[in-house]
Design a protein around this motif. Structure first.
Motif, PDB file in Angstrom:
ATOM      1  N   LEU A 199      -7.449   7.947   6.221  1.00  0.00           N
ATOM      2  CA  LEU A 199      -5.881   7.020   5.511  1.00  0.00           C
ATOM      3  C   LEU A 199      -5.005   8.327   5.325  1.00  0.00           C
ATOM      4  N   ASN A 202      -3.444  11.140   6.861  1.00  0.00           N
ATOM      5  CA  ASN A 202      -2.749  11.075   7.237  1.00  0.00           C
ATOM      6  C   ASN A 202      -1.493  11.349   6.002  1.00  0.00           C
ATOM      7  N   LEU A 203      -1.880  10.401   5.362  1.00  0.00           N
ATOM      8  CA  LEU A 203      -0.711  10.655   4.431  1.00  0.00           C
ATOM      9  C   LEU A 203      -0.726  11.908   4.044  1.00  0.00           C
ATOM     10  N   VAL A 239      -1.326   5.341  -4.640  1.00  0.00           N
ATOM     11  CA  VAL A 239      -2.524   5.659  -4.050  1.00  0.00           C
ATOM     12  C   VAL A 239      -3.508   6.723  -4.383  1.00  0.00           C
TER      13      VAL A 239
ATOM     14  N   LYS C 121      10.118   5.984   8.087  1.00  0.00           N
ATOM     15  CA  LYS C 121       8.566   4.808   9.037  1.00  0.00           C
ATOM     16  C   LYS C 121       8.063   4.713   7.772  1.00  0.00           C
ATOM     17  N   ASN C 122       7.858   3.353   7.188  1.00  0.00           N
ATOM     18  CA  ASN C 122       6.830   2.775   5.954  1.00  0.00           C
ATOM     19  C   ASN C 122       5.708   3.314   6.008  1.00  0.00           C
ATOM     20  N   PHE C 123       5.006   3.158   4.639  1.00  0.00           N
ATOM     21  CA  PHE C 123       3.770   3.528   4.329  1.00  0.00           C
ATOM     22  C   PHE C 123       2.574   3.491   4.333  1.00  0.00           C
ATOM     23  N   PHE C 124       3.196   2.328   5.579  1.00  0.00           N
ATOM     24  CA  PHE C 124       1.351   1.498   6.095  1.00  0.00           C
ATOM     25  C   PHE C 124       1.759   2.384   7.100  1.00  0.00           C
ATOM     26  N   TRP C 125       2.476   2.971   8.846  1.00  0.00           N
ATOM     27  CA  TRP C 125       2.500   3.636   9.609  1.00  0.00           C
ATOM     28  C   TRP C 125       2.064   4.902   8.833  1.00  0.00           C
ATOM     29  N   GLN C 126       2.277   5.749   7.952  1.00  0.00           N
ATOM     30  CA  GLN C 126       2.614   6.284   7.839  1.00  0.00           C
ATOM     31  C   GLN C 126       1.126   6.939   7.697  1.00  0.00           C
ATOM     32  N   LEU C 127       0.409   5.819   6.750  1.00  0.00           N
ATOM     33  CA  LEU C 127      -1.407   5.443   6.444  1.00  0.00           C
ATOM     34  C   LEU C 127      -2.266   6.030   7.865  1.00  0.00           C
ATOM     35  N   LEU C 128      -1.835   4.905   9.016  1.00  0.00           N
ATOM     36  CA  LEU C 128      -2.146   4.759  10.218  1.00  0.00           C
ATOM     37  C   LEU C 128      -1.610   6.629  10.984  1.00  0.00           C
TER      38      LEU C 128
END
Lengths: 358, 659, 266, 324
Positions: A199, A202-203, A239, C121-128
């Protein structure tokens, strides 16, 4: 030399932007994962798993956490230990107050508490930066350490003033508490660390990572491109603290088994910081390398000295470790400010252009 | 492929396109590295694109037999333009894109091109700048719209717009299979393409090739090397050169393999590595450059790496070719070779992008035996061939397992060869050209009524191997005043095998002895200078440096020695030489567009130097005009030193060869 | 795509106007009562000797400095105080005199960073980094590649910009500003410190940007020759005051300008 | 007592502590004094930071451990039989060697690196010195050779407002020594050539070069000066409690001092130190019980943090103007 890249071409951006665009790297990481999941649990001794692999992985995660803040966003923090502590204590409170929810869920959720505290102490980054901010994180460190010691509610009024981890099971197999086997705990730690590393990668490779790095490299320019500095920094704090919090919770629940406030003292912060520096600022791979080096050094050093016919006492070994770590930090900063990760990158580049020198 | 070879009804490239779109529609036909990735078009997509473009051209008024000039670097749309033109009965005329406006105007005028399809603003500017001399051109179509927005678009059209017109036409005027019918009208005996050869003297000649000659040549070549639809080639040589036309267009359409267009000229090596070509074709220059680059880089490597590199290179020199040729080799040598493959050969091939190469050809010029052997010893199946535009490339080629550094191979399938008493090589094959466009006189000069074509090259069949050996252009093989045979190119090539020497020009015809003018290789000599702390401020200064002279004198001496061992050549040893103060350049007319030296022109241009070489002078002053990249002119003056050389006595065992 | 409040301004209309702006630091007056306007689609040059307040003017326009007096109207909206990221959201991009790139990031990432505002695109999409986030990333990568192609910097796509020569850094910075798809592009001495060839290249890019993307450009430049070739209109500052405003030819023949600017050795 | 139910807490925070101060002034004065003395030592550590930061822009994280290391050297040398004052001189020499070494091994190779890298280098230096110190001197606390250095001990008692205020002679000495130290430094900076050069360096490196002193020399000088300050601090602090590595953590208190006083201001370091010293002692005594005591450990940082939000440049720092 082992990189034979001829014929590896990308016909779409998805492939071009993959984490490991080179197939040899993909193979390498696959081998590492197979060994980590499939070989080590069956071959490594309990000592190896418990005393080396588990803490190594946990510290790697904490190092990733700090690296997100310090390496990627350029915000120096000396409060890592405390943020880990927040994770550990909140996990303890959650697990004892809501025992019906599984402990592994609480370990991950405790990261949110840590993130919230992180944001709180990140707020001053609105107005201050650099060393001033480091002092703010020191404030967090000392304040939170004080809380851990002085607020008995946090440890459910235990006389020992320590977190005591109880037995919890997953599918009937104990995962925490004294009965939990190192293999079980190792696999849980490994899974959490692998997923969270993925994760994080990805970030940092996407928009958010670029925002962080932009703020780090040239905050004025970043702002003029519409990046909101405070939001970006707070996100980094959140984070980062989340990662540290989860690492802290794992440290207590899957490694120590019980812990006092000293486990999250400023020395822990310093240790993690040194892992970040030696591993490499702004590198996830480096986080693992740094953690591996700093963590295993005190274990390997006495053995190394012993095998050289210079047996030393553990206290002496500890002192020498300190010196070596200090010297290594200075050495790396001089030779390669981006640490082991950069060395690895250089080595990889050398292998890619082999036998050419460049 | 085999199927195509048999199916005689498929005799033009548009027909092959239809076959490919049908039989391997989802396979990649062409790629281009653009916007950071390899944009890919399948055969089915290419068919659609070509159809749209073809009908668009039709709408712009291209009729059967009309000529369409194609000017630009290797881009998918320009390759499609060829097929699109052919599909409606037009004749594509690819033009060297680096030609200056003057040269271009000749070709466009001579061909009477109706439409010019060009790559970008630069080419548009060139064509428009001489539009008053090109009344035949009705439209200029460009691929890359950048910077052209504000141009007058009455005669100018963006290629995408043309395709849009074509697509609209496909729905109304040419609906259904109207286009396929147009294609079906094409016959094998039609002219497929006109390729202008840049002659060493005089104006370019337009070589007309029929579909039959190109298709049969391609089919034979594909069969000869067992090429399949799976090959990957890199298209980077000028589209107007017959080699590129055959390799990147004709053979690809016939076999159905994939052609890859690099991102830019600077990134070819990188792009070739990414693609990992399986079938490669390049003039010796490319191989020389790669090797020079390797040697220069390895000089900078650490002691260990350098040692390792040379150790394994020596081992490969000894055993590599034998292993490649599947000769018996001791186990120990094999093991070391295997280790070398792991540590050096494999990585080197990877760096060159030759890891997956099955067949690589060198052609166009003689390649240095050392260079040739180097690649073969690494395990790259590098072969030589001898070809000409007039033959649709293939005249001779080396079959697998019969590779010699100094021959050009056996006659290609369906090719007959005979050697004239004068030493000139004549050939006859289905690939032979139809004639020079608008020049029956020259056609008759070159091609006999019974189909034999005079190659203009002197050569002989090596009795030992049965392979052809080429020594020089037939007309260039001259005699010294004492009657000794003088093959200038032969000598020049020997010199050019040294990485330090970039170009050489040998003089001696009707003179008392042989002299040469040399061009240093700036990369190689520059790197040597850096290592040896030789300080220089300019090319000119480096070229005149005494230590550079000394170094090149050693090379010349070695060449003299080897000449002395070659019987008839022994009398043509180099007595004097000089190093030119400027690089020979195509822009100054000193090299042809295919980078061959124009010996006569140079001797004239550097007249004072040539005189000096024979007058016994030690130094000569000279002023030369030169052309900058942007077309401006300037002059450069220099004092050039001339060095005397010793000659070696002829070796005892004279070799009896050469015509 | 963005900006609901975007009022459309046609070519030739005033895109931005500066009215009676004064700016001082402490007691030092950097800009005194300057007014001028920038019309949509033009290349506007701001020239003047060193210390004339040119860079300060740019800083005022993009909200880095807040003028004590006067106001700025951008796209018909008056604003007295504007934060830098408001300027960015409003469509003002900017390059710097001393290259303010993200040094440790690659060319590609630098230019990608320029598109931050347009990615949502928000943080959670970014995470994935999957689905919408990945599609968004690819879509913007394409746009960025077009800019890379436009500026002919393909070969340095993956090079950290800190290692690039100055001229290329300037080009990357232009690319990063272009990535914002700005309506108004402010260039602070885009050709400073370049050799002749690089200057010519940069000129071509500036013209091409104006021509190809239709971007309005305001630039500060020292080299009078360059300005005369590039700009549609020129405003001349001296000691924080406007001394001339007009076409290059008009300005060139203006006596005040000759005295103040051309008079000094140049 | 005074407090009514709904306002109990507010009352405990805002009324009672002040009432207590008023009610028992002797205790308040005593606390103030102790705060001042503690603050003096904070000031001294902060002074070391400021010296280095001013001249080289390096945020010297190792200042705390230098204090410990200096004190340990002194005690350690004495323990092996070196006479007290010779040991003091030798300890100073050790600090000089350290300054030279740091300049050669750490600073010189890292010249022109970003600040954070230099900070981290001093962080590494800290690690090294901790390990090195413990290896040589052992980890356990030691007693300062107070008597041998003729530092007065004992107390003066003063009657005050009905109570007694006790002043340790040691503390008075500490105050005097600290003041002298600051005075000497002030004179050094304003009157001597090198001092002026150092000030020039703070403004611009080129200016220093024009004075004719190399940057390397200047670094050695400031690090040596910081080392001497550390030695004095170590002696005074050691005399008050003991010489141990715990001091290294306490030394971090110098950071809030710096925030208050500004990173580049010597008077700032002094005033800031005193504020922090007094603040935390008073805070602990009067407000500590409300929170369960021990707030001394973080109060200073919190004060600094809150202060930062209002005046980021510190009391005496210059306003930061960012140029584009």
């Amino acid at each position: 030399m082992f990189y034979r890249e001829a014929g590896q071409f990308k016909t779409n951006y998805r492939a071009d932007m993959a984490v490991f665009p080179i197939s040899q790297d993909r193979i390498g990481i696959a081998i590492i994962l197979i060994v980590a999941f499939g070989v080590i649990p069956f071959t490594a001794s309990d000592f190896m798993l418990h005393a080396i692999m588990i803490p190594f992985l946990i510290f790697s995660l904490a190092t990733i956490g700090l690296n997100i803040l310090t390496g990627y966003t350029g915000l120096l923090s000396l409060g890592t230990g405390a943020f880990m502590g927040v994770g550990a204590y909140s996990c303890y409170k959650l697990a004892t107050n809501f025992p019906e929810v599984h402990i592994i869920i609480w370990i991950v959720v405790s990261g949110f508490f840590s993130a919230a505290v992180g944001i709180l102490f990140g707020l001053p980054s609105l107005r201050i930066k650099g060393f001033y901010l480091a002092v703010a994180t020191l404030a967090a460190q000392f304040f939170l350490s004080w809380c851990f010691i002085r607020i008995p509610w946090l440890v459910n009024y235990n006389v020992s003033n320590a977190i005591e981890v109880q037995r919890r099971s997953l599918f009937g197999i104990p995962v925490t508490g004294p009965e939990a086997q190192p293999v079980t705990r190792y696999l849980i730690v490994l899974s959490i660390v692998v997923v969270m590393t993925w994760l994080a990668s990805n970030l940092v490779r996407g928009r958010i990572g670029r925002m962080w790095m932009a703020v780090r490299d040239m905050d004025i320019a970043a702002e003029l491109m519409g990046i909101r500095l405070l939001n970006t920094k707070l996100l980094a704090f959140a984070v980062s603290s989340f990662y540290c919090g989860v690492a802290g919770a794992m440290l207590v629940f899957l490694y120590y088994g019980s812990a006092e406030a000293t486990a999250f003292s400023i020395n822990q912060s310093f240790a993690i910081l040194s892992m970040v520096i030696i591993g490499g600022l702004g590198s996830l791979v480096g986080s693992f390398m740094g953690a591996a080096l700093i963590f295993t050094l005190p274990i390997l050093l006495p053995q190394l000295m012993g095998s050289l016919g210079l047996p030393i006492q553990s206290a002496t070994a500890e002192h020498i470790t300190f010196m070596v770590v200090g010297a290594l930090i200075v050495f790396f900063l001089i030779v390669e400010p981006h640490g082991l990760a950069r060395l690895w990158q250089i080595a990889k580049q050398k292998l890619r252009v082999w036998p050419y020198p460049y | 492929m085999a199927q195509n070879a048999i199916d005689k009804s498929v005799d033009t490239f548009p027909k092959f396109l239809l076959v490919n779109a049908r039989e391997r529609g989802q396979r990649p036909a062409i790629r281009e590295k653009d916007l950071g990735i390899w944009q890919t078009w399948t055969w089915a997509q290419v068919k659609d694109e070509v159809k749209a473009l073809a009908l668009g051209l039709k709408e712009l008024g291209v009729e059967r037999g009309d000529k369409v000039a194609i000017i630009g670097s290797n881009k998918p749309r320009l390759y499609w333009s060829m097929c699109a033109t052919q599909s409606i009965g037009g004749v594509p005329v690819p033009v060297y894109q680096d030609a200056v406006a003057e040269e271009m105007v000749f070709v466009l005028q001579h061909a009477g091109a109706k439409i010019a399809i060009v790559e970008n603003q630069e080419q548009v500017d060139k064509v428009l700048s001489m539009s008053d001399r090109l009344p035949s051109i009705s439209h200029v179509i460009y691929d890359e719209p950048r910077g052209l927005r504000d141009y007058d678009h009455t005669r100018l059209k963006w290629l995408n717009e043309v395709q849009k017109i074509g697509r609209k036409a496909a729905e109304s005027k040419y609906s259904g299979d109207a286009w396929e019918k147009m294609i079906a009208e094409g016959k094998g005996s039609d002219i497929a393409v006109i390729l202008y050869t840049s002659g060493t003297t005089g104006n370019p000649k337009g070589v007309m090739l029929t579909y039959d000659s190109v298709v049969i040549s391609s089919q034979n070549a594909n069969a000869f090397d067992r090429l399949t639809e799976k090959e990957e080639v890199i298209a980077y040589l000028p589209m107007a050169w017959v080699g590129d036309h055959i390799f990147s267009y004709a053979q690809s359409y016939v076999a159905g393999y994939t052609v890859n267009c690099p991102e830019s000229p600077e990134t070819i090596i990188e792009d070739r590595r990414e693609i990992g070509t399986s079938y490669a074709f390049a003039p010796p220059r490319v191989y020389e450059n790669l090797l020079t680059l390797t040697m220069v880089r390895m000089e900078d490597a650490g002691r260990f790496k350098r040692g390792m590199f040379h150790y394994f290179l020596n081992h490969a020199r000894r055993w590599g070719e034998k292993i490649l040729n599947k000769e018996p080799v001791p186990l120990g040598a094999r093991l070391i070779y295997w280790l070398g493959e792991l540590l050096v050969y494999g990585p080197m091939k990877n760096r060159y992008g030759f890891t997956n190469v099955r067949v690589a050809y060198t052609a166009g010029e003689a390649i240095g035996p050392e260079i040739f052997r180097y690649y073969r010893s690494l395990g790259i199946n590098l072969k030589q061939l001898y070809g000409q535009t007039e033959a649709a490339v293939y005249i001779t080629a080396q079959p697998d397992g019969e590779i010699y550094a100094d021959t050009v191979g056996k006659p290609s399938p369906d090719v007959e060869i005979k050697i004239e008493p004068s030493g000139e090589v004549l050939f006859r094959s289905p690939g032979v050209f139809a004639g020079y466009y608008k020049d029956p006189e020259k056609t008759a000069e070159t091609k006999t009524p019974d189909g034999w074509v005079k190659s203009g090259d002197a050569g002989f069949f090596d009795p030992k191997t049965g392979h052809l050996k080429i020594i020089d252009r037939a007309k260039d093989v001259g005699k010294l005043n004492d009657g000794t045979l003088f093959a200038p190119k032969y000598i020049e090539n020997k010199l050019k095998f040294y990485p330090n020497i970039k170009e050489a020009v040998a003089l001696g015809s009707s003179r008392d002895f042989v002299t040469v003018m040399l061009n240093i290789d700036l990369v190689s000599v520059g790197s040597w200078a850096e290592r040896n702390n030789v300080i220089y401020g300019s090319y000119q200064e480096l070229a005149a440096h005494p230590r550079v002279y000394q170094m090149l004198a050693e090379h010349v001496d070695e060449v003299n020695k080897s000449l002395s061992e070659e019987g008839p050549m022994a009398g043509a040893q180099i007595k004097r030489f000089l190093i030119l103060h400027k690089e020979l350049d195509a822009d100054d007319g000193e090299l042809t567009r295919t980078q061959k030296v124009r010996r006569g022109f140079i001797a004239e241009r550097y007249g004072p130097l040539a005189e000096g070489l024979y007058s016994g002078a030690k130094e000569v002053d000279i002023t030369t005009e030169l052309t900058f990249e942007d077309g401006r002119k300037g002059t450069v003056s220099a004092r050039v030193k001339i060095q005397d050389m010793k000659t070696h006595p002829p070796a005892a065992a004279p070799m009896d060869k050469a015509a | 795509m963005r900006a609901p409040d975007e009022t459309t301004i046609k070519a030739g209309q005033t895109l931005l106007s500066v009215q009676n702006v004064s700016l001082s630091f402490g007691g030092v007056k950097a800009i005194r009562d300057v007014s001028f306007d920038i019309k949509k689609g033009e290349i506007r040059a701001i020239i003047g000797p060193n210390g004339a307040g040119k860079t300060s003017m740019l800083n005022v326009i993009n909200g880095f400095y807040h003028p004590q007096e006067g106001e700025i109207t951008f796209k018909g909206v008056k604003r007295k105080k504007m934060r830098p990221h408001d300027a960015a959201t409003g469509g003002i991009a900017r390059t710097f005199q001393n290259v303010a790139l993200f040094r440790s990031m690659t060319t590609l990432d630098n230019i990608m960073a320029g598109r931050t505002l347009r990615m949502n695109k928000n943080f959670f999409w970014q995470l994935l980094r999957y689905g919408p986030a990945e599609r968004e990333e690819i879509e913007h990568r394409r746009k960025v590649e077009e800019i890379i192609d436009f500026l002919e910097i393909q070969h340095i796509r993956r090079v950290p910009v800190g290692r690039l020569p100055y001229g290329l850094q300037k080009r990357v910075e232009l690319g990063r500003a272009l990535a914002m798809e700005p309506e108004l592009l402010l260039l602070d001495e885009p050709m400073a410190g370049m050799n002749l060839e690089e200057k010519e290249d940069m000129c071509r890019y500036v013209i091409d940007v104006n021509n190809h993307y239709g971007t309005t450009i305001a630039l500060i430049e020292h080299d009078m020759g360059v300005v005369m070739d590039l700009a549609n209109r020129v405003v001349v500052l001296d000691y924080g005051q406007k001394i001339a405003d007009g076409t290059p030819d008009e300005v060139k023949s203006n006596q005040a300008v000759i005295d103040a600017y051309l008079g000094v050795a140049h | 007592m005074l407090c009514v139910k709904p306002y109990n807490m507010l009352c405990k925070i805002f009324v009672i502590p002040f009432w207590e101060m008023w009610d028992l002034p002797d205790i308040f004065v005593q606390t103030l004094w102790e705060g001042l003395v503690g603050g003096t030592l904070y000031s001294l550590i902060a002074l070391g930071f400021v010296l280095v930061f001013k001249a080289s822009g390096v945020f010297n994280f190792a200042q705390g451990i230098m204090v410990v290391f200096a004190a340990l050297s002194l005690v350690g040398l004495h323990a092996i039989g070196v006479p007290a004052f010779l040991a003091l001189a030798l300890a100073a020499a050790i600090m000089f060697v350290l300054a030279v070494t740091v300049e050669r091994v750490v600073l010189r190779p890292l010249v022109n690196q970003p600040d954070i890298i230099l900070f981290m280098a001093t962080f590494g230096l800290t690690y090294f010195l901790i390990g090195f110190g413990e290896l040589i001197f052992g980890g356990d606390p030691k007693v300062m050779i107070t008597k041998e250095l003729y530092i007065p001990t004992g107390t003066y008692s003063i009657d005050f407002a009905g109570g007694r205020v006790e002043l340790q002679k040691l503390d008075i000495t500490a105050m005097v020594v600290a003041s002298t130290m600051v005075g000497v430094l002030a004179i050094f900076f304003s009157k001597t050539r090198i001092g002026r050069a150092l000030r020039a360096v703070a403004d611009s490196h080129k200016a220093a070069l024009s004075v004719g002193i190399s940057l390397n020399q200047i670094w050695v000088i400031v690090w040596f000066a910081a080392g001497l300050v550390a030695l004095v601090t170590g002696v005074m602090w050691g005399a008050r409690s003991e010489v141990s590595f715990a001091l290294e953590i306490i030394a971090l208190k110098a950071l809030p001092v710096l925030i208050l006083g500004g990173f580049t201001s010597i008077p700032g370091a002094i005033v800031g130190g005193l504020i922090i010293g007094v603040g935390e002692k008073v805070g602990e005594l009067y407000w500590g019980p409300l929170f369960g005591r021990g707030i001394e450990s973080w109060l200073a940082f919190m004060i600094a943090l809150i202060f930062l939000l209002f005046r980021p440049q510190g009391l005496f720092g210059e306003k930061i103007i960012e140029r584009v």
